[in-house]
Every structure is written in C-alpha cells, then in structure tokens.
Motif scaffolding. Structure first.
Motif, PDB file in Angstrom:
ATOM      1  N   SER A   1       3.794   5.906  -1.851  1.00 35.93           N
ATOM      2  CA  SER A   1       2.679   5.701  -0.928  1.00 35.93           C
ATOM      3  C   SER A   1       2.737   4.280  -0.381  1.00 35.93           C
ATOM      4  O   SER A   1       3.597   3.491  -0.749  1.00 35.93           O
ATOM      5  N   ALA A   2       1.792   3.970   0.485  1.00 40.67           N
ATOM      6  CA  ALA A   2       1.737   2.655   1.129  1.00 40.67           C
ATOM      7  C   ALA A   2       1.389   1.564   0.119  1.00 40.67           C
ATOM      8  O   ALA A   2       0.724   1.818  -0.886  1.00 40.67           O
TER       9      ALA A   2
ATOM     10  N   ASP B   1      -0.702  -2.572   3.201  1.00 44.00           N
ATOM     11  CA  ASP B   1      -0.636  -1.603   4.297  1.00 44.00           C
ATOM     12  C   ASP B   1      -1.815  -0.640   4.262  1.00 44.00           C
ATOM     13  O   ASP B   1      -2.382  -0.296   5.306  1.00 44.00           O
ATOM     14  N   LEU B   2      -2.216  -0.217   3.063  1.00 44.86           N
ATOM     15  CA  LEU B   2      -3.366   0.681   2.943  1.00 44.86           C
ATOM     16  C   LEU B   2      -4.636  -0.005   3.451  1.00 44.86           C
ATOM     17  O   LEU B   2      -5.446   0.606   4.148  1.00 44.86           O
TER      18      LEU B   2
ATOM     19  N   ASP C   1      11.811   4.471   4.089  1.00 47.74           N
ATOM     20  CA  ASP C   1      10.627   3.621   3.959  1.00 47.74           C
ATOM     21  C   ASP C   1       9.545   3.972   4.978  1.00 47.74           C
ATOM     22  O   ASP C   1       8.600   3.213   5.163  1.00 47.74           O
ATOM     23  N   ASP C   2       9.680   5.102   5.659  1.00 48.50           N
ATOM     24  CA  ASP C   2       8.696   5.506   6.656  1.00 48.50           C
ATOM     25  C   ASP C   2       7.466   6.084   5.967  1.00 48.50           C
ATOM     26  O   ASP C   2       7.563   6.691   4.907  1.00 48.50           O
TER      27      ASP C   2
ATOM     28  N   VAL D   1       0.898  -1.466  11.215  1.00 45.98           N
ATOM     29  CA  VAL D   1       1.742  -1.020  10.101  1.00 45.98           C
ATOM     30  C   VAL D   1       2.976  -0.317  10.692  1.00 45.98           C
ATOM     31  O   VAL D   1       2.986   0.908  10.839  1.00 45.98           O
ATOM     32  N   PRO D   2       3.993  -1.086  11.040  1.00 46.09           N
ATOM     33  CA  PRO D   2       5.167  -0.530  11.719  1.00 46.09           C
ATOM     34  C   PRO D   2       5.901   0.570  10.946  1.00 46.09           C
ATOM     35  O   PRO D   2       6.589   1.391  11.546  1.00 46.09           O
ATOM     36  N   ALA D   3       5.744   0.631   9.632  1.00 50.22           N
ATOM     37  CA  ALA D   3       6.426   1.661   8.841  1.00 50.22           C
ATOM     38  C   ALA D   3       5.836   3.056   9.054  1.00 50.22           C
ATOM     39  O   ALA D   3       6.470   4.060   8.723  1.00 50.22           O
ATOM     40  N   VAL D   4       4.641   3.137   9.625  1.00 52.61           N
ATOM     41  CA  VAL D   4       3.994   4.435   9.843  1.00 52.61           C
ATOM     42  C   VAL D   4       4.708   5.166  10.981  1.00 52.61           C
ATOM     43  O   VAL D   4       4.866   4.633  12.078  1.00 52.61           O
ATOM     44  N   ARG D   5       5.128   6.393  10.691  1.00 50.38           N
ATOM     45  CA  ARG D   5       5.826   7.225  11.679  1.00 50.38           C
ATOM     46  C   ARG D   5       5.000   8.429  12.115  1.00 50.38           C
ATOM     47  O   ARG D   5       5.190   8.948  13.195  1.00 50.38           O
ATOM     48  N   SER D   6       4.099   8.894  11.239  1.00 49.83           N
ATOM     49  CA  SER D   6       3.282  10.069  11.551  1.00 49.83           C
ATOM     50  C   SER D   6       1.869   9.846  11.046  1.00 49.83           C
ATOM     51  O   SER D   6       1.673   9.296   9.959  1.00 49.83           O
ATOM     52  N   ILE D   7       0.899  10.299  11.847  1.00 48.05           N
ATOM     53  CA  ILE D   7      -0.512  10.170  11.476  1.00 48.05           C
ATOM     54  C   ILE D   7      -1.196  11.503  11.748  1.00 48.05           C
ATOM     55  O   ILE D   7      -1.052  12.080  12.834  1.00 48.05           O
TER      56      ILE D   7
END
Length: 103
Positions: free
Chosen positions: A4-5, A9-10, A37-38, A71-77
């Motif tokens: 998890s983050a 980041d969280l 790391d995504d 948070v650049p590591a986030v790829r999907s929300i």
C-alpha cells in the motif's frame, strides 16, 4: 496486488479527497501497489444528497487531479460517491454527544 501507499502518500491522498469542499466525510480509502511501484487508490466519499450528478463529477475530477499531481506513483483512482447519513455512522463525531449532569 499487494502493499500500500506510504504514510506520506496516504496523507497527501486524504488531503486531496478532503480538499474538495463538497466532501462531507471520507468513508474509506484503500491503496494497493500494482506492477512495481505504481499505486491504485480506491475511496468512498460522502456528499450532500442535494448535489447534482454534475456537482459529483466535478468533485471527483478535482480529487483525481489533485491526487495525480501530488502523488506521481498513482496510476488508477476509483472513487465511489455516497450520501452521508449521520444516523448510520458507526463513528459519529464527538460533538453530537450530550452528557447531562445531575446539577
């Protein structure tokens, strides 16, 4: 999917969600590490019942934009809007408690 983050980041993700003025309550948020790391973010938010679909879409867009920016590591929300019902809240805020004294 596993992991998890980070706490940092969280915190940024939660700040982005609560930064939308229409969000009455963050019901839940979960993060998952995908690929290397995504990150994937899944959140359920409470909005006022009188908000239109257009209002909800705008709020979700604001949240997504802020998360992707901070948070650049986030790829999907994935954001699930709901209506806040205080009577069903298992953890009501402490300001709703009334304690009567015997004075």
């Amino acid at each position: 999917m596993s992991g998890s983050a980070s706490k940092h980041d969280l915190d940024l993700i939660m700040d982005a969600i609560l930064g939308c003025s229409d969000v009455e309550k963050l019901i839940s948020v979960k993060t998952f590490t995908i690929d290397d790391d995504d990150l994937l973010v899944a959140a359920k938010i409470a909005l006022p019942a009188e908000k239109t679909v257009r209002d909800v879409a705008q709020c979700v867009s604001e949240i997504e934009e802020q998360i992707y920016k901070t948070v650049p590591a986030v790829r999907s929300i994935y954001i699930q809007p709901d209506i806040y019902r205080p009577s069903l809240d298992p953890e009501p805020p402490t300001d709703v408690f009334v304690l009567k004294s015997e004075d």
